[in-house]
Design an enzyme around this catalytic site. Structure first.
Site, PDB file in Angstrom:
ATOM      1  N   SER A  83      41.601  36.496  38.159  1.00 52.33           N
ATOM      2  CA  SER A  83      42.166  36.793  39.185  1.00 52.33           C
ATOM      3  C   SER A  83      43.049  35.746  39.441  1.00 52.33           C
ATOM      4  O   SER A  83      42.860  34.520  39.412  1.00 52.33           O
ATOM      5  CB  SER A  83      41.371  37.072  40.673  1.00 52.33           C
ATOM      6  OG  SER A  83      42.168  36.890  41.771  1.00 52.33           O
TER       7      SER A  83
ATOM      8  N   TYR B  23      33.640  35.003  46.383  1.00 51.66           N
ATOM      9  CA  TYR B  23      34.186  35.936  45.294  1.00 51.66           C
ATOM     10  C   TYR B  23      34.964  35.236  44.269  1.00 51.66           C
ATOM     11  O   TYR B  23      35.003  35.400  43.097  1.00 51.66           O
ATOM     12  CB  TYR B  23      34.988  37.092  46.123  1.00 51.66           C
ATOM     13  CG  TYR B  23      36.196  37.868  44.994  1.00 51.66           C
ATOM     14  CD1 TYR B  23      35.636  38.793  44.229  1.00 51.66           C
ATOM     15  CD2 TYR B  23      37.307  37.337  45.150  1.00 51.66           C
ATOM     16  CE1 TYR B  23      36.513  39.363  43.218  1.00 51.66           C
ATOM     17  CE2 TYR B  23      38.384  37.914  44.085  1.00 51.66           C
ATOM     18  CZ  TYR B  23      38.057  38.912  43.348  1.00 51.66           C
ATOM     19  OH  TYR B  23      38.526  39.121  42.437  1.00 51.66           O
TER      20      TYR B  23
ATOM     21  N   LYS C 125      34.850  33.991  39.982  1.00 50.03           N
ATOM     22  CA  LYS C 125      35.899  34.099  38.985  1.00 50.03           C
ATOM     23  C   LYS C 125      36.148  32.659  38.283  1.00 50.03           C
ATOM     24  O   LYS C 125      36.344  32.673  37.140  1.00 50.03           O
ATOM     25  CB  LYS C 125      37.383  35.018  39.547  1.00 50.03           C
ATOM     26  CG  LYS C 125      37.360  36.055  39.910  1.00 50.03           C
ATOM     27  CD  LYS C 125      36.816  36.910  38.933  1.00 50.03           C
ATOM     28  CE  LYS C 125      36.610  38.364  39.531  1.00 50.03           C
ATOM     29  NZ  LYS C 125      36.010  39.392  38.320  1.00 50.03           N
TER      30      LYS C 125
HETATM   31  C1  UD1 Z   1      42.434  39.649  47.350  1.00 51.26           C
HETATM   32  C2  UD1 Z   1      41.853  38.315  46.956  1.00 51.26           C
HETATM   33  C3  UD1 Z   1      42.184  38.528  45.451  1.00 51.26           C
HETATM   34  C4  UD1 Z   1      41.245  39.361  44.945  1.00 51.26           C
HETATM   35  C5  UD1 Z   1      41.857  40.951  45.730  1.00 51.26           C
HETATM   36  C6  UD1 Z   1      40.678  41.812  45.107  1.00 51.26           C
HETATM   37  C7  UD1 Z   1      42.281  36.364  48.166  1.00 51.26           C
HETATM   38  C8  UD1 Z   1      43.170  35.296  48.497  1.00 51.26           C
HETATM   39  N1  UD1 Z   1      42.915  37.365  47.499  1.00 51.26           N
HETATM   40  O1  UD1 Z   1      43.843  39.733  47.373  1.00 51.26           O
HETATM   41  O2  UD1 Z   1      41.692  37.431  44.862  1.00 51.26           O
HETATM   42  O3  UD1 Z   1      41.395  39.728  43.610  1.00 51.26           O
HETATM   43  O4  UD1 Z   1      41.691  40.893  46.808  1.00 51.26           O
HETATM   44  O5  UD1 Z   1      40.446  42.986  45.873  1.00 51.26           O
HETATM   45  O6  UD1 Z   1      41.114  36.108  48.090  1.00 51.26           O
HETATM   46  N2  UD1 Z   1      46.889  42.986  54.708  1.00 51.26           N
HETATM   47  C9  UD1 Z   1      47.241  43.401  55.663  1.00 51.26           C
HETATM   48  N3  UD1 Z   1      46.549  44.252  56.423  1.00 51.26           N
HETATM   49  C10 UD1 Z   1      45.549  44.867  55.830  1.00 51.26           C
HETATM   50  C11 UD1 Z   1      45.212  44.512  54.476  1.00 51.26           C
HETATM   51  C12 UD1 Z   1      46.020  43.466  54.021  1.00 51.26           C
HETATM   52  O7  UD1 Z   1      48.368  42.893  56.210  1.00 51.26           O
HETATM   53  O8  UD1 Z   1      44.769  45.876  56.413  1.00 51.26           O
HETATM   54  C13 UD1 Z   1      47.558  41.839  53.865  1.00 51.26           C
HETATM   55  C14 UD1 Z   1      46.918  40.706  53.583  1.00 51.26           C
HETATM   56  O9  UD1 Z   1      46.944  39.821  54.696  1.00 51.26           O
HETATM   57  C15 UD1 Z   1      47.483  40.155  52.397  1.00 51.26           C
HETATM   58  C16 UD1 Z   1      48.255  41.293  51.497  1.00 51.26           C
HETATM   59  O10 UD1 Z   1      48.139  42.455  52.636  1.00 51.26           O
HETATM   60  O11 UD1 Z   1      48.647  39.326  52.736  1.00 51.26           O
HETATM   61  C17 UD1 Z   1      47.451  41.807  50.305  1.00 51.26           C
HETATM   62  O12 UD1 Z   1      46.196  41.824  50.787  1.00 51.26           O
HETATM   63  P1  UD1 Z   1      44.756  42.386  49.787  1.00 51.26           P
HETATM   64  O13 UD1 Z   1      45.414  43.737  49.390  1.00 51.26           O
HETATM   65  O14 UD1 Z   1      43.632  42.305  50.609  1.00 51.26           O
HETATM   66  O15 UD1 Z   1      44.969  41.698  48.777  1.00 51.26           O
HETATM   67  P2  UD1 Z   1      44.885  40.137  48.498  1.00 51.26           P
HETATM   68  O16 UD1 Z   1      44.277  39.217  49.666  1.00 51.26           O
HETATM   69  O17 UD1 Z   1      46.108  39.433  47.934  1.00 51.26           O
END
Ligand code: UD1
Length: 344
Positions: free
Chosen positions: A125, A152, A156
């Site tokens: 990741s 997590y 990795k």
């Molecule tokens: C996260 C992990 C990544 C992992 C992946 C697996 C971190 C920093 N990232 O990715 O390593 O491989 O999950 O599932 O540990 N968001 C919202 N509202 C929501 C959900 C998400 O605003 O309800 C935003 C988050 O703040 C982020 C973006 O959407 O900025 C993407 O979030 P998400 O889909 O959870 O992925 P990552 O955090 O990038």
């Protein structure tokens, strides 16, 4: 050539089984269904029109792994997806994450070595890069791997390290693929992401809100130093990502490298708000969302340099963000239809 896929009915695993079969590989898949469903097996077969071997087995169970390699002594490579993936859950249950993700990988490599299977593609990741500065973007594989900010992420990082050490000390060969943010679903809408309970990830939360399962999406922060204040991610279509695994398997034949790492993203960063607005457009829906606090542990922005994957693997993402969201929406609509059929 026969390939074993661990986590073969999961989100990325199922799409990879499809692409492997399309590329002419024979597939053996395994999964413990902890975060997937048996129905995925039939759906994959419907898509490809081909059969594959399937084992309900747990990566923590070495005897079960041993049986698979004994039954299929012609397995030449393994793609290892089976792992836990929730950042939040890993903070609460670190040992479960180390046991499954790290312990499972150790088990797998030991059994591979016992059976003389050399080639392993590992699901890593972009989380290994941590919070990067803007001038380091797009991020290349040479960027330093930093201290993980969740158990997590640490699993990795540790797996990459243990696989590197193993590749140096033996004939085991590793291709580690560092995924950015996989989204979307197969065009057929027969397979896609099946989140367990309330989704942590953005896009499943978006589609579940649009379909009415969740009341409202919260955007975690709009005061980041980005063009609209929300975080930036590299959203990659799961079918593009699946195809990268086929290229990784083919790479074992082309290269003598014992350990290589590739970023697998699109090379483009989009903000969370851009993704939401693109979703509204392709789904012709208005999404109920609010701006909330920042989520602890989120990196501000990250997107991939894909030059190495393009030049060395001969792989490049082809789908647009719009197409990824369109297929994610089609999948959510399909799930709704299944729920309605189950009620009637
Ligand atoms: C996260 C992990 C990544 C992992 C992946 C697996 C971190 C920093 N990232 O990715 O390593 O491989 O999950 O599932 O540990 N968001 C919202 N509202 C929501 C959900 C998400 O605003 O309800 C935003 C988050 O703040 C982020 C973006 O959407 O900025 C993407 O979030 P998400 O889909 O959870 O992925 P990552 O955090 O990038």
């Amino acid at each position: 050539m026969k390939v074993l896929v661990t986590g073969g009915t999961g989100f990325i695993g199922s799409h990879t089984v499809v692409e492997l079969q399309k590329a002419g590989f024979e597939v053996v898949a395994m999964d413990n269904f902890e975060n997937s469903a048996p129905s995925v097996i039939e759906n994959i077969k419907t898509i490809t029109g081909k059969n594959f071997h399937f084992y309900e087995a747990d990566i923590r169970n070495k005897a079960a792994l041993d049986k698979i390699f004994t039954d299929h002594s012609d397995i030449e490579a393994v793609i290892h997806f089976a792992a836990y993936k929730s950042v939040n859950e890993s903070v609460e249950k670190p040992l479960a994450y180390y046991e499954n993700n790290v312990g499972g990988t150790v088990n797998l490599v030991e059994v591979m070595q016992k059976h003389g299977v050399k080639n392993l593609v590992f699901s890593s990741s972009c989380t290994v890069y941590g919070d990067v500065s803007v001038d380091a973007l797009p991020i290349t594989e040479d960027s330093p791997v930093v201290k993980a900010n969740s158990p997590y992420g640490n699993t990795k990082k540790i797996c990459e390290e243990l696989l590197y050490d193993t590749a140096k000390a033996s004939t085991t060969r590793i291709v580690a693929l560092r995924y950015f943010n996989p989204i979307g679903a197969h065009d057929s809408a027969l397979i896609g992401e099946l989140p367990n309970g309330v989704p942590n990830n953005l896009i499943p939360f978006v589609t579940q809100t649009a379909i009415g399962i969740r009341e409202k999406l919260t955007v975690f922060g709009n005061d980041y130093p980005t063009r609209d204040g929300s975080c930036i991610r590299d959203f990659i279509h799961v079918v593009d990502l699946a195809k990268a695994h086929v290229k990784a398997i083919e790479y074992f034949d082309k290269s003598a490298d014992s350990y290589s790492v590739f970023n697998i993203g699109t090379g483009t960063g989009n903000t969370v708000l851009e993704a939401i607005h693109a979703f509204e457009k392709v789904s012709s829906t208005k999404l109920n969302y609010q701006i909330g606090d920042r989520r602890p542990g989120d990196v501000v922005q990250i997107y991939a340099s894909c030059d190495k994957a393009i030049n060395v693997l001969g792989w490049q993402a082809e789908r647009t963000l719009e197409n990824s969201l369109e297929t994610a929406w089609k999948w959510e609509l399909h799930l709704k239809q299944l729920r309605e059929q189950a009620v009637n």
